[in-house]
Design a protein around this motif. Structure first.
Motif, PDB file in Angstrom:
ATOM      1  N   UNK A 157      28.984  75.982  45.589  1.00  0.00           N
ATOM      2  CA  UNK A 157      29.596  75.197  46.654  1.00  0.00           C
ATOM      3  C   UNK A 157      29.109  73.756  46.581  1.00  0.00           C
ATOM      4  N   UNK A 158      30.057  72.845  46.563  1.00  0.00           N
ATOM      5  CA  UNK A 158      29.753  71.423  46.650  1.00  0.00           C
ATOM      6  C   UNK A 158      30.784  70.771  47.572  1.00  0.00           C
ATOM      7  N   UNK A 159      30.467  69.612  48.068  1.00  0.00           N
ATOM      8  CA  UNK A 159      31.384  68.921  48.966  1.00  0.00           C
ATOM      9  C   UNK A 159      32.644  68.481  48.231  1.00  0.00           C
ATOM     10  N   UNK A 160      33.739  68.368  48.993  1.00  0.00           N
ATOM     11  CA  UNK A 160      35.007  67.856  48.464  1.00  0.00           C
ATOM     12  C   UNK A 160      35.177  66.417  48.922  1.00  0.00           C
ATOM     13  N   UNK A 161      35.402  65.537  47.950  1.00  0.00           N
ATOM     14  CA  UNK A 161      35.596  64.120  48.237  1.00  0.00           C
ATOM     15  C   UNK A 161      37.076  63.788  48.093  1.00  0.00           C
ATOM     16  N   UNK A 162      37.872  64.187  49.076  1.00  0.00           N
ATOM     17  CA  UNK A 162      39.276  63.801  49.113  1.00  0.00           C
ATOM     18  C   UNK A 162      39.420  62.620  50.067  1.00  0.00           C
ATOM     19  N   UNK A 163      40.653  62.178  50.305  1.00  0.00           N
ATOM     20  CA  UNK A 163      40.846  61.001  51.150  1.00  0.00           C
ATOM     21  C   UNK A 163      40.236  61.208  52.533  1.00  0.00           C
TER      22      UNK A 163
ATOM     23  N   UNK B 118      46.043  56.002  51.996  1.00  0.00           N
ATOM     24  CA  UNK B 118      46.392  57.373  52.384  1.00  0.00           C
ATOM     25  C   UNK B 118      47.681  57.800  51.708  1.00  0.00           C
ATOM     26  N   UNK B 119      48.680  56.913  51.716  1.00  0.00           N
ATOM     27  CA  UNK B 119      49.963  57.227  51.099  1.00  0.00           C
ATOM     28  C   UNK B 119      49.848  57.320  49.583  1.00  0.00           C
ATOM     29  N   UNK B 120      49.126  56.383  48.979  1.00  0.00           N
ATOM     30  CA  UNK B 120      49.036  56.344  47.521  1.00  0.00           C
ATOM     31  C   UNK B 120      48.236  57.516  46.960  1.00  0.00           C
ATOM     32  N   UNK B 121      47.142  57.892  47.606  1.00  0.00           N
ATOM     33  CA  UNK B 121      46.384  59.037  47.114  1.00  0.00           C
ATOM     34  C   UNK B 121      47.168  60.330  47.290  1.00  0.00           C
TER      35      UNK B 121
ATOM     36  N   UNK C 160      33.825  67.848  44.325  1.00  0.00           N
ATOM     37  CA  UNK C 160      35.218  67.898  43.894  1.00  0.00           C
ATOM     38  C   UNK C 160      35.930  66.624  44.323  1.00  0.00           C
ATOM     39  N   UNK C 161      36.456  65.897  43.340  1.00  0.00           N
ATOM     40  CA  UNK C 161      37.183  64.665  43.626  1.00  0.00           C
ATOM     41  C   UNK C 161      38.063  64.340  42.427  1.00  0.00           C
ATOM     42  N   UNK C 162      38.683  63.172  42.484  1.00  0.00           N
ATOM     43  CA  UNK C 162      39.515  62.733  41.375  1.00  0.00           C
ATOM     44  C   UNK C 162      38.635  62.314  40.204  1.00  0.00           C
ATOM     45  N   UNK C 163      39.056  62.670  38.989  1.00  0.00           N
ATOM     46  CA  UNK C 163      38.303  62.264  37.812  1.00  0.00           C
ATOM     47  C   UNK C 163      38.207  60.743  37.732  1.00  0.00           C
ATOM     48  N   UNK C 164      39.296  60.047  38.025  1.00  0.00           N
ATOM     49  CA  UNK C 164      39.296  58.583  37.958  1.00  0.00           C
ATOM     50  C   UNK C 164      38.374  57.962  38.995  1.00  0.00           C
ATOM     51  N   UNK C 165      38.028  58.721  40.028  1.00  0.00           N
ATOM     52  CA  UNK C 165      37.121  58.193  41.051  1.00  0.00           C
ATOM     53  C   UNK C 165      35.726  57.963  40.486  1.00  0.00           C
ATOM     54  N   UNK C 166      35.400  58.641  39.392  1.00  0.00           N
ATOM     55  CA  UNK C 166      34.100  58.443  38.771  1.00  0.00           C
ATOM     56  C   UNK C 166      33.903  56.992  38.332  1.00  0.00           C
TER      57      UNK C 166
ATOM     58  N   UNK D  35      43.236  51.556  42.874  1.00  0.00           N
ATOM     59  CA  UNK D  35      43.337  52.299  44.127  1.00  0.00           C
ATOM     60  C   UNK D  35      41.999  52.961  44.462  1.00  0.00           C
ATOM     61  N   UNK D  36      41.373  53.574  43.474  1.00  0.00           N
ATOM     62  CA  UNK D  36      40.113  54.260  43.733  1.00  0.00           C
ATOM     63  C   UNK D  36      38.968  53.272  43.949  1.00  0.00           C
ATOM     64  N   UNK D  37      39.030  52.126  43.299  1.00  0.00           N
ATOM     65  CA  UNK D  37      38.021  51.096  43.546  1.00  0.00           C
ATOM     66  C   UNK D  37      38.078  50.638  44.998  1.00  0.00           C
ATOM     67  N   UNK D  38      39.278  50.430  45.506  1.00  0.00           N
ATOM     68  CA  UNK D  38      39.434  50.001  46.895  1.00  0.00           C
ATOM     69  C   UNK D  38      38.992  51.110  47.849  1.00  0.00           C
ATOM     70  N   UNK D  39      39.321  52.331  47.518  1.00  0.00           N
ATOM     71  CA  UNK D  39      38.921  53.474  48.344  1.00  0.00           C
ATOM     72  C   UNK D  39      37.396  53.578  48.416  1.00  0.00           C
TER      73      UNK D  39
END
Length: 328
Positions: free
Chosen positions: A153-159, A194-197, A236-242, A283-287
């Motif tokens: 179990x790990x945290x989920x990093x969604x929007x 929110x819309x773009x993700x 758990x998050x987007x790969x590009x978020x790395x 988008x992920x940089x701004x997020x």
């Protein structure tokens, strides 16, 4: 919270655990860093052992989450994915220890010491971010193929958990020094992200287990080796978020396009990365920037937050204004 008495209590808690890691009771113990977790160096010259101990902040990760992090680290090491320190077990084989600071339980984990220095932002950062792209690609491929153990179990990093209604790190609207005009700009940016993700989605080709904090402070250069430490925020998050996480606190710097180009080139030496995912990086940089702005507000007592202050908020608003113009 970060006064000398508090740090002395944590240091004494670590000293009390040293026998379980088979270090001498009189080994040297020094604080390395403190932000939310506290990190200590144990140097046992008599036995030739050198450990790094991470004391977790209470109320953030459960025991199961910490053990899940360590399980992934051990799998990554076993499979040769990334150079990262080995978790050190106690005499009884356990990896997670606990001591009490008053009535507060503090979890602690020991790692082998890894040599190296943080990459120099003035000279060689792009070179190392090229290598980091390779590491990210290997890590993401491993993430997609690895069978997680039971009870993982790990945290989920969604929007929603990054800057939405259930954000782990607080509300960006509480940002230090945020003006009404700045809030209006960030509200528009929030709605757009929110819309773009949502449109980008959460498919298995783009969302999975990631490190989520490979910023320069968590990289160790030694010769040609680039080591990675601190999987505390992995989840758990987007790969590009790395990549966005890898440029934390310096998103506004003029050299970021060079780092992005180097990272993309390195990534593609190992695995394909389509145009859709490359286009999502801003988008992920701004997020991430908005998430860190919230973190600074909700952790204003930390040295990192105090060094950033309202200046970081002003920079976030400026970046958001440009983002709305360039990425609507």
């Amino acid at each position: 919270m970060y006064d000398a008495e508090f740090l002395d209590r944590l240091t004494n808690g670590v000293k009390g655990l040293m026998p379980v890691w088979q270090t001498a009771a009189d080994a040297d113990v020094k604080l390395l860093t403190i932000s939310e977790n506290a990190t200590f160096h144990i140097d046992d010259t008599a036995l030739g052992r050198s450990l790094v101990v991470r004391v977790h902040r209470p109320g953030y990760h459960s025991e199961a989450e910490i053990l899940s992090e360590l399980a992934w680290i051990e799998a990554l090491r076993r499979d040769g994915v990334v150079a990262t320190p080995r978790p050190i077990a106690a005499r009884d084989g356990s990896l997670l220890q606990t001591f009490f600071d008053g009535e507060t339980a503090r979890h602690a984990v020991a790692f082998e010491f890894m040599s190296g220095r943080e990459p120099d932002t003035e000279t060689d950062l792009a070179k190392w971010y090229g290598k980091l792209g390779e590491i990210n690609a290997r890590l993401h491929r491993h993430s997609q193929a690895w069978t997680r153990p039971d009870q993982f179990i790990r945290k989920t990093w969604d929007f929603d958990r990054i800057i939405g209604d259930r954000a782990y790190w607080g509300d960006w609207r509480e940002a230090l020094g945020l003006t009404p005009d700045g809030r209006a700009i960030l509200e528009r940016t929030h709605a757009q992200l929110a819309s773009q993700t949502r449109l980008y989605g959460y498919g298995g080709d783009r969302f999975g287990l990631v490190h989520c904090d490979m910023r320069a402070a968590n990289l160790l250069v030694d010769g040609d080796r680039l080591g990675v430490i601190d999987f505390d925020d992995c989840g758990l998050s987007w790969f590009a978020y790395d990549f966005a996480a890898a440029i934390s606190f310096m998103e506004h710097e003029p050299f970021i396009p060079d780092l992005m180009a180097a990272w993309l080139e390195g990534y593609r030496r190992v695995a394909p990365l389509g145009a859709e995912h490359e286009a999502a990086l801003p988008m992920f940089i701004m997020l991430r920037r908005m998430q860190l702005t919230a973190w600074i507000a909700s952790h204003a007592e930390t040295p990192t937050a105090q060094s950033m202050g309202a200046t970081y908020t002003d920079g976030t608003v400026a970046l958001a204004e440009r983002y709305l113009i360039e990425h609507s």
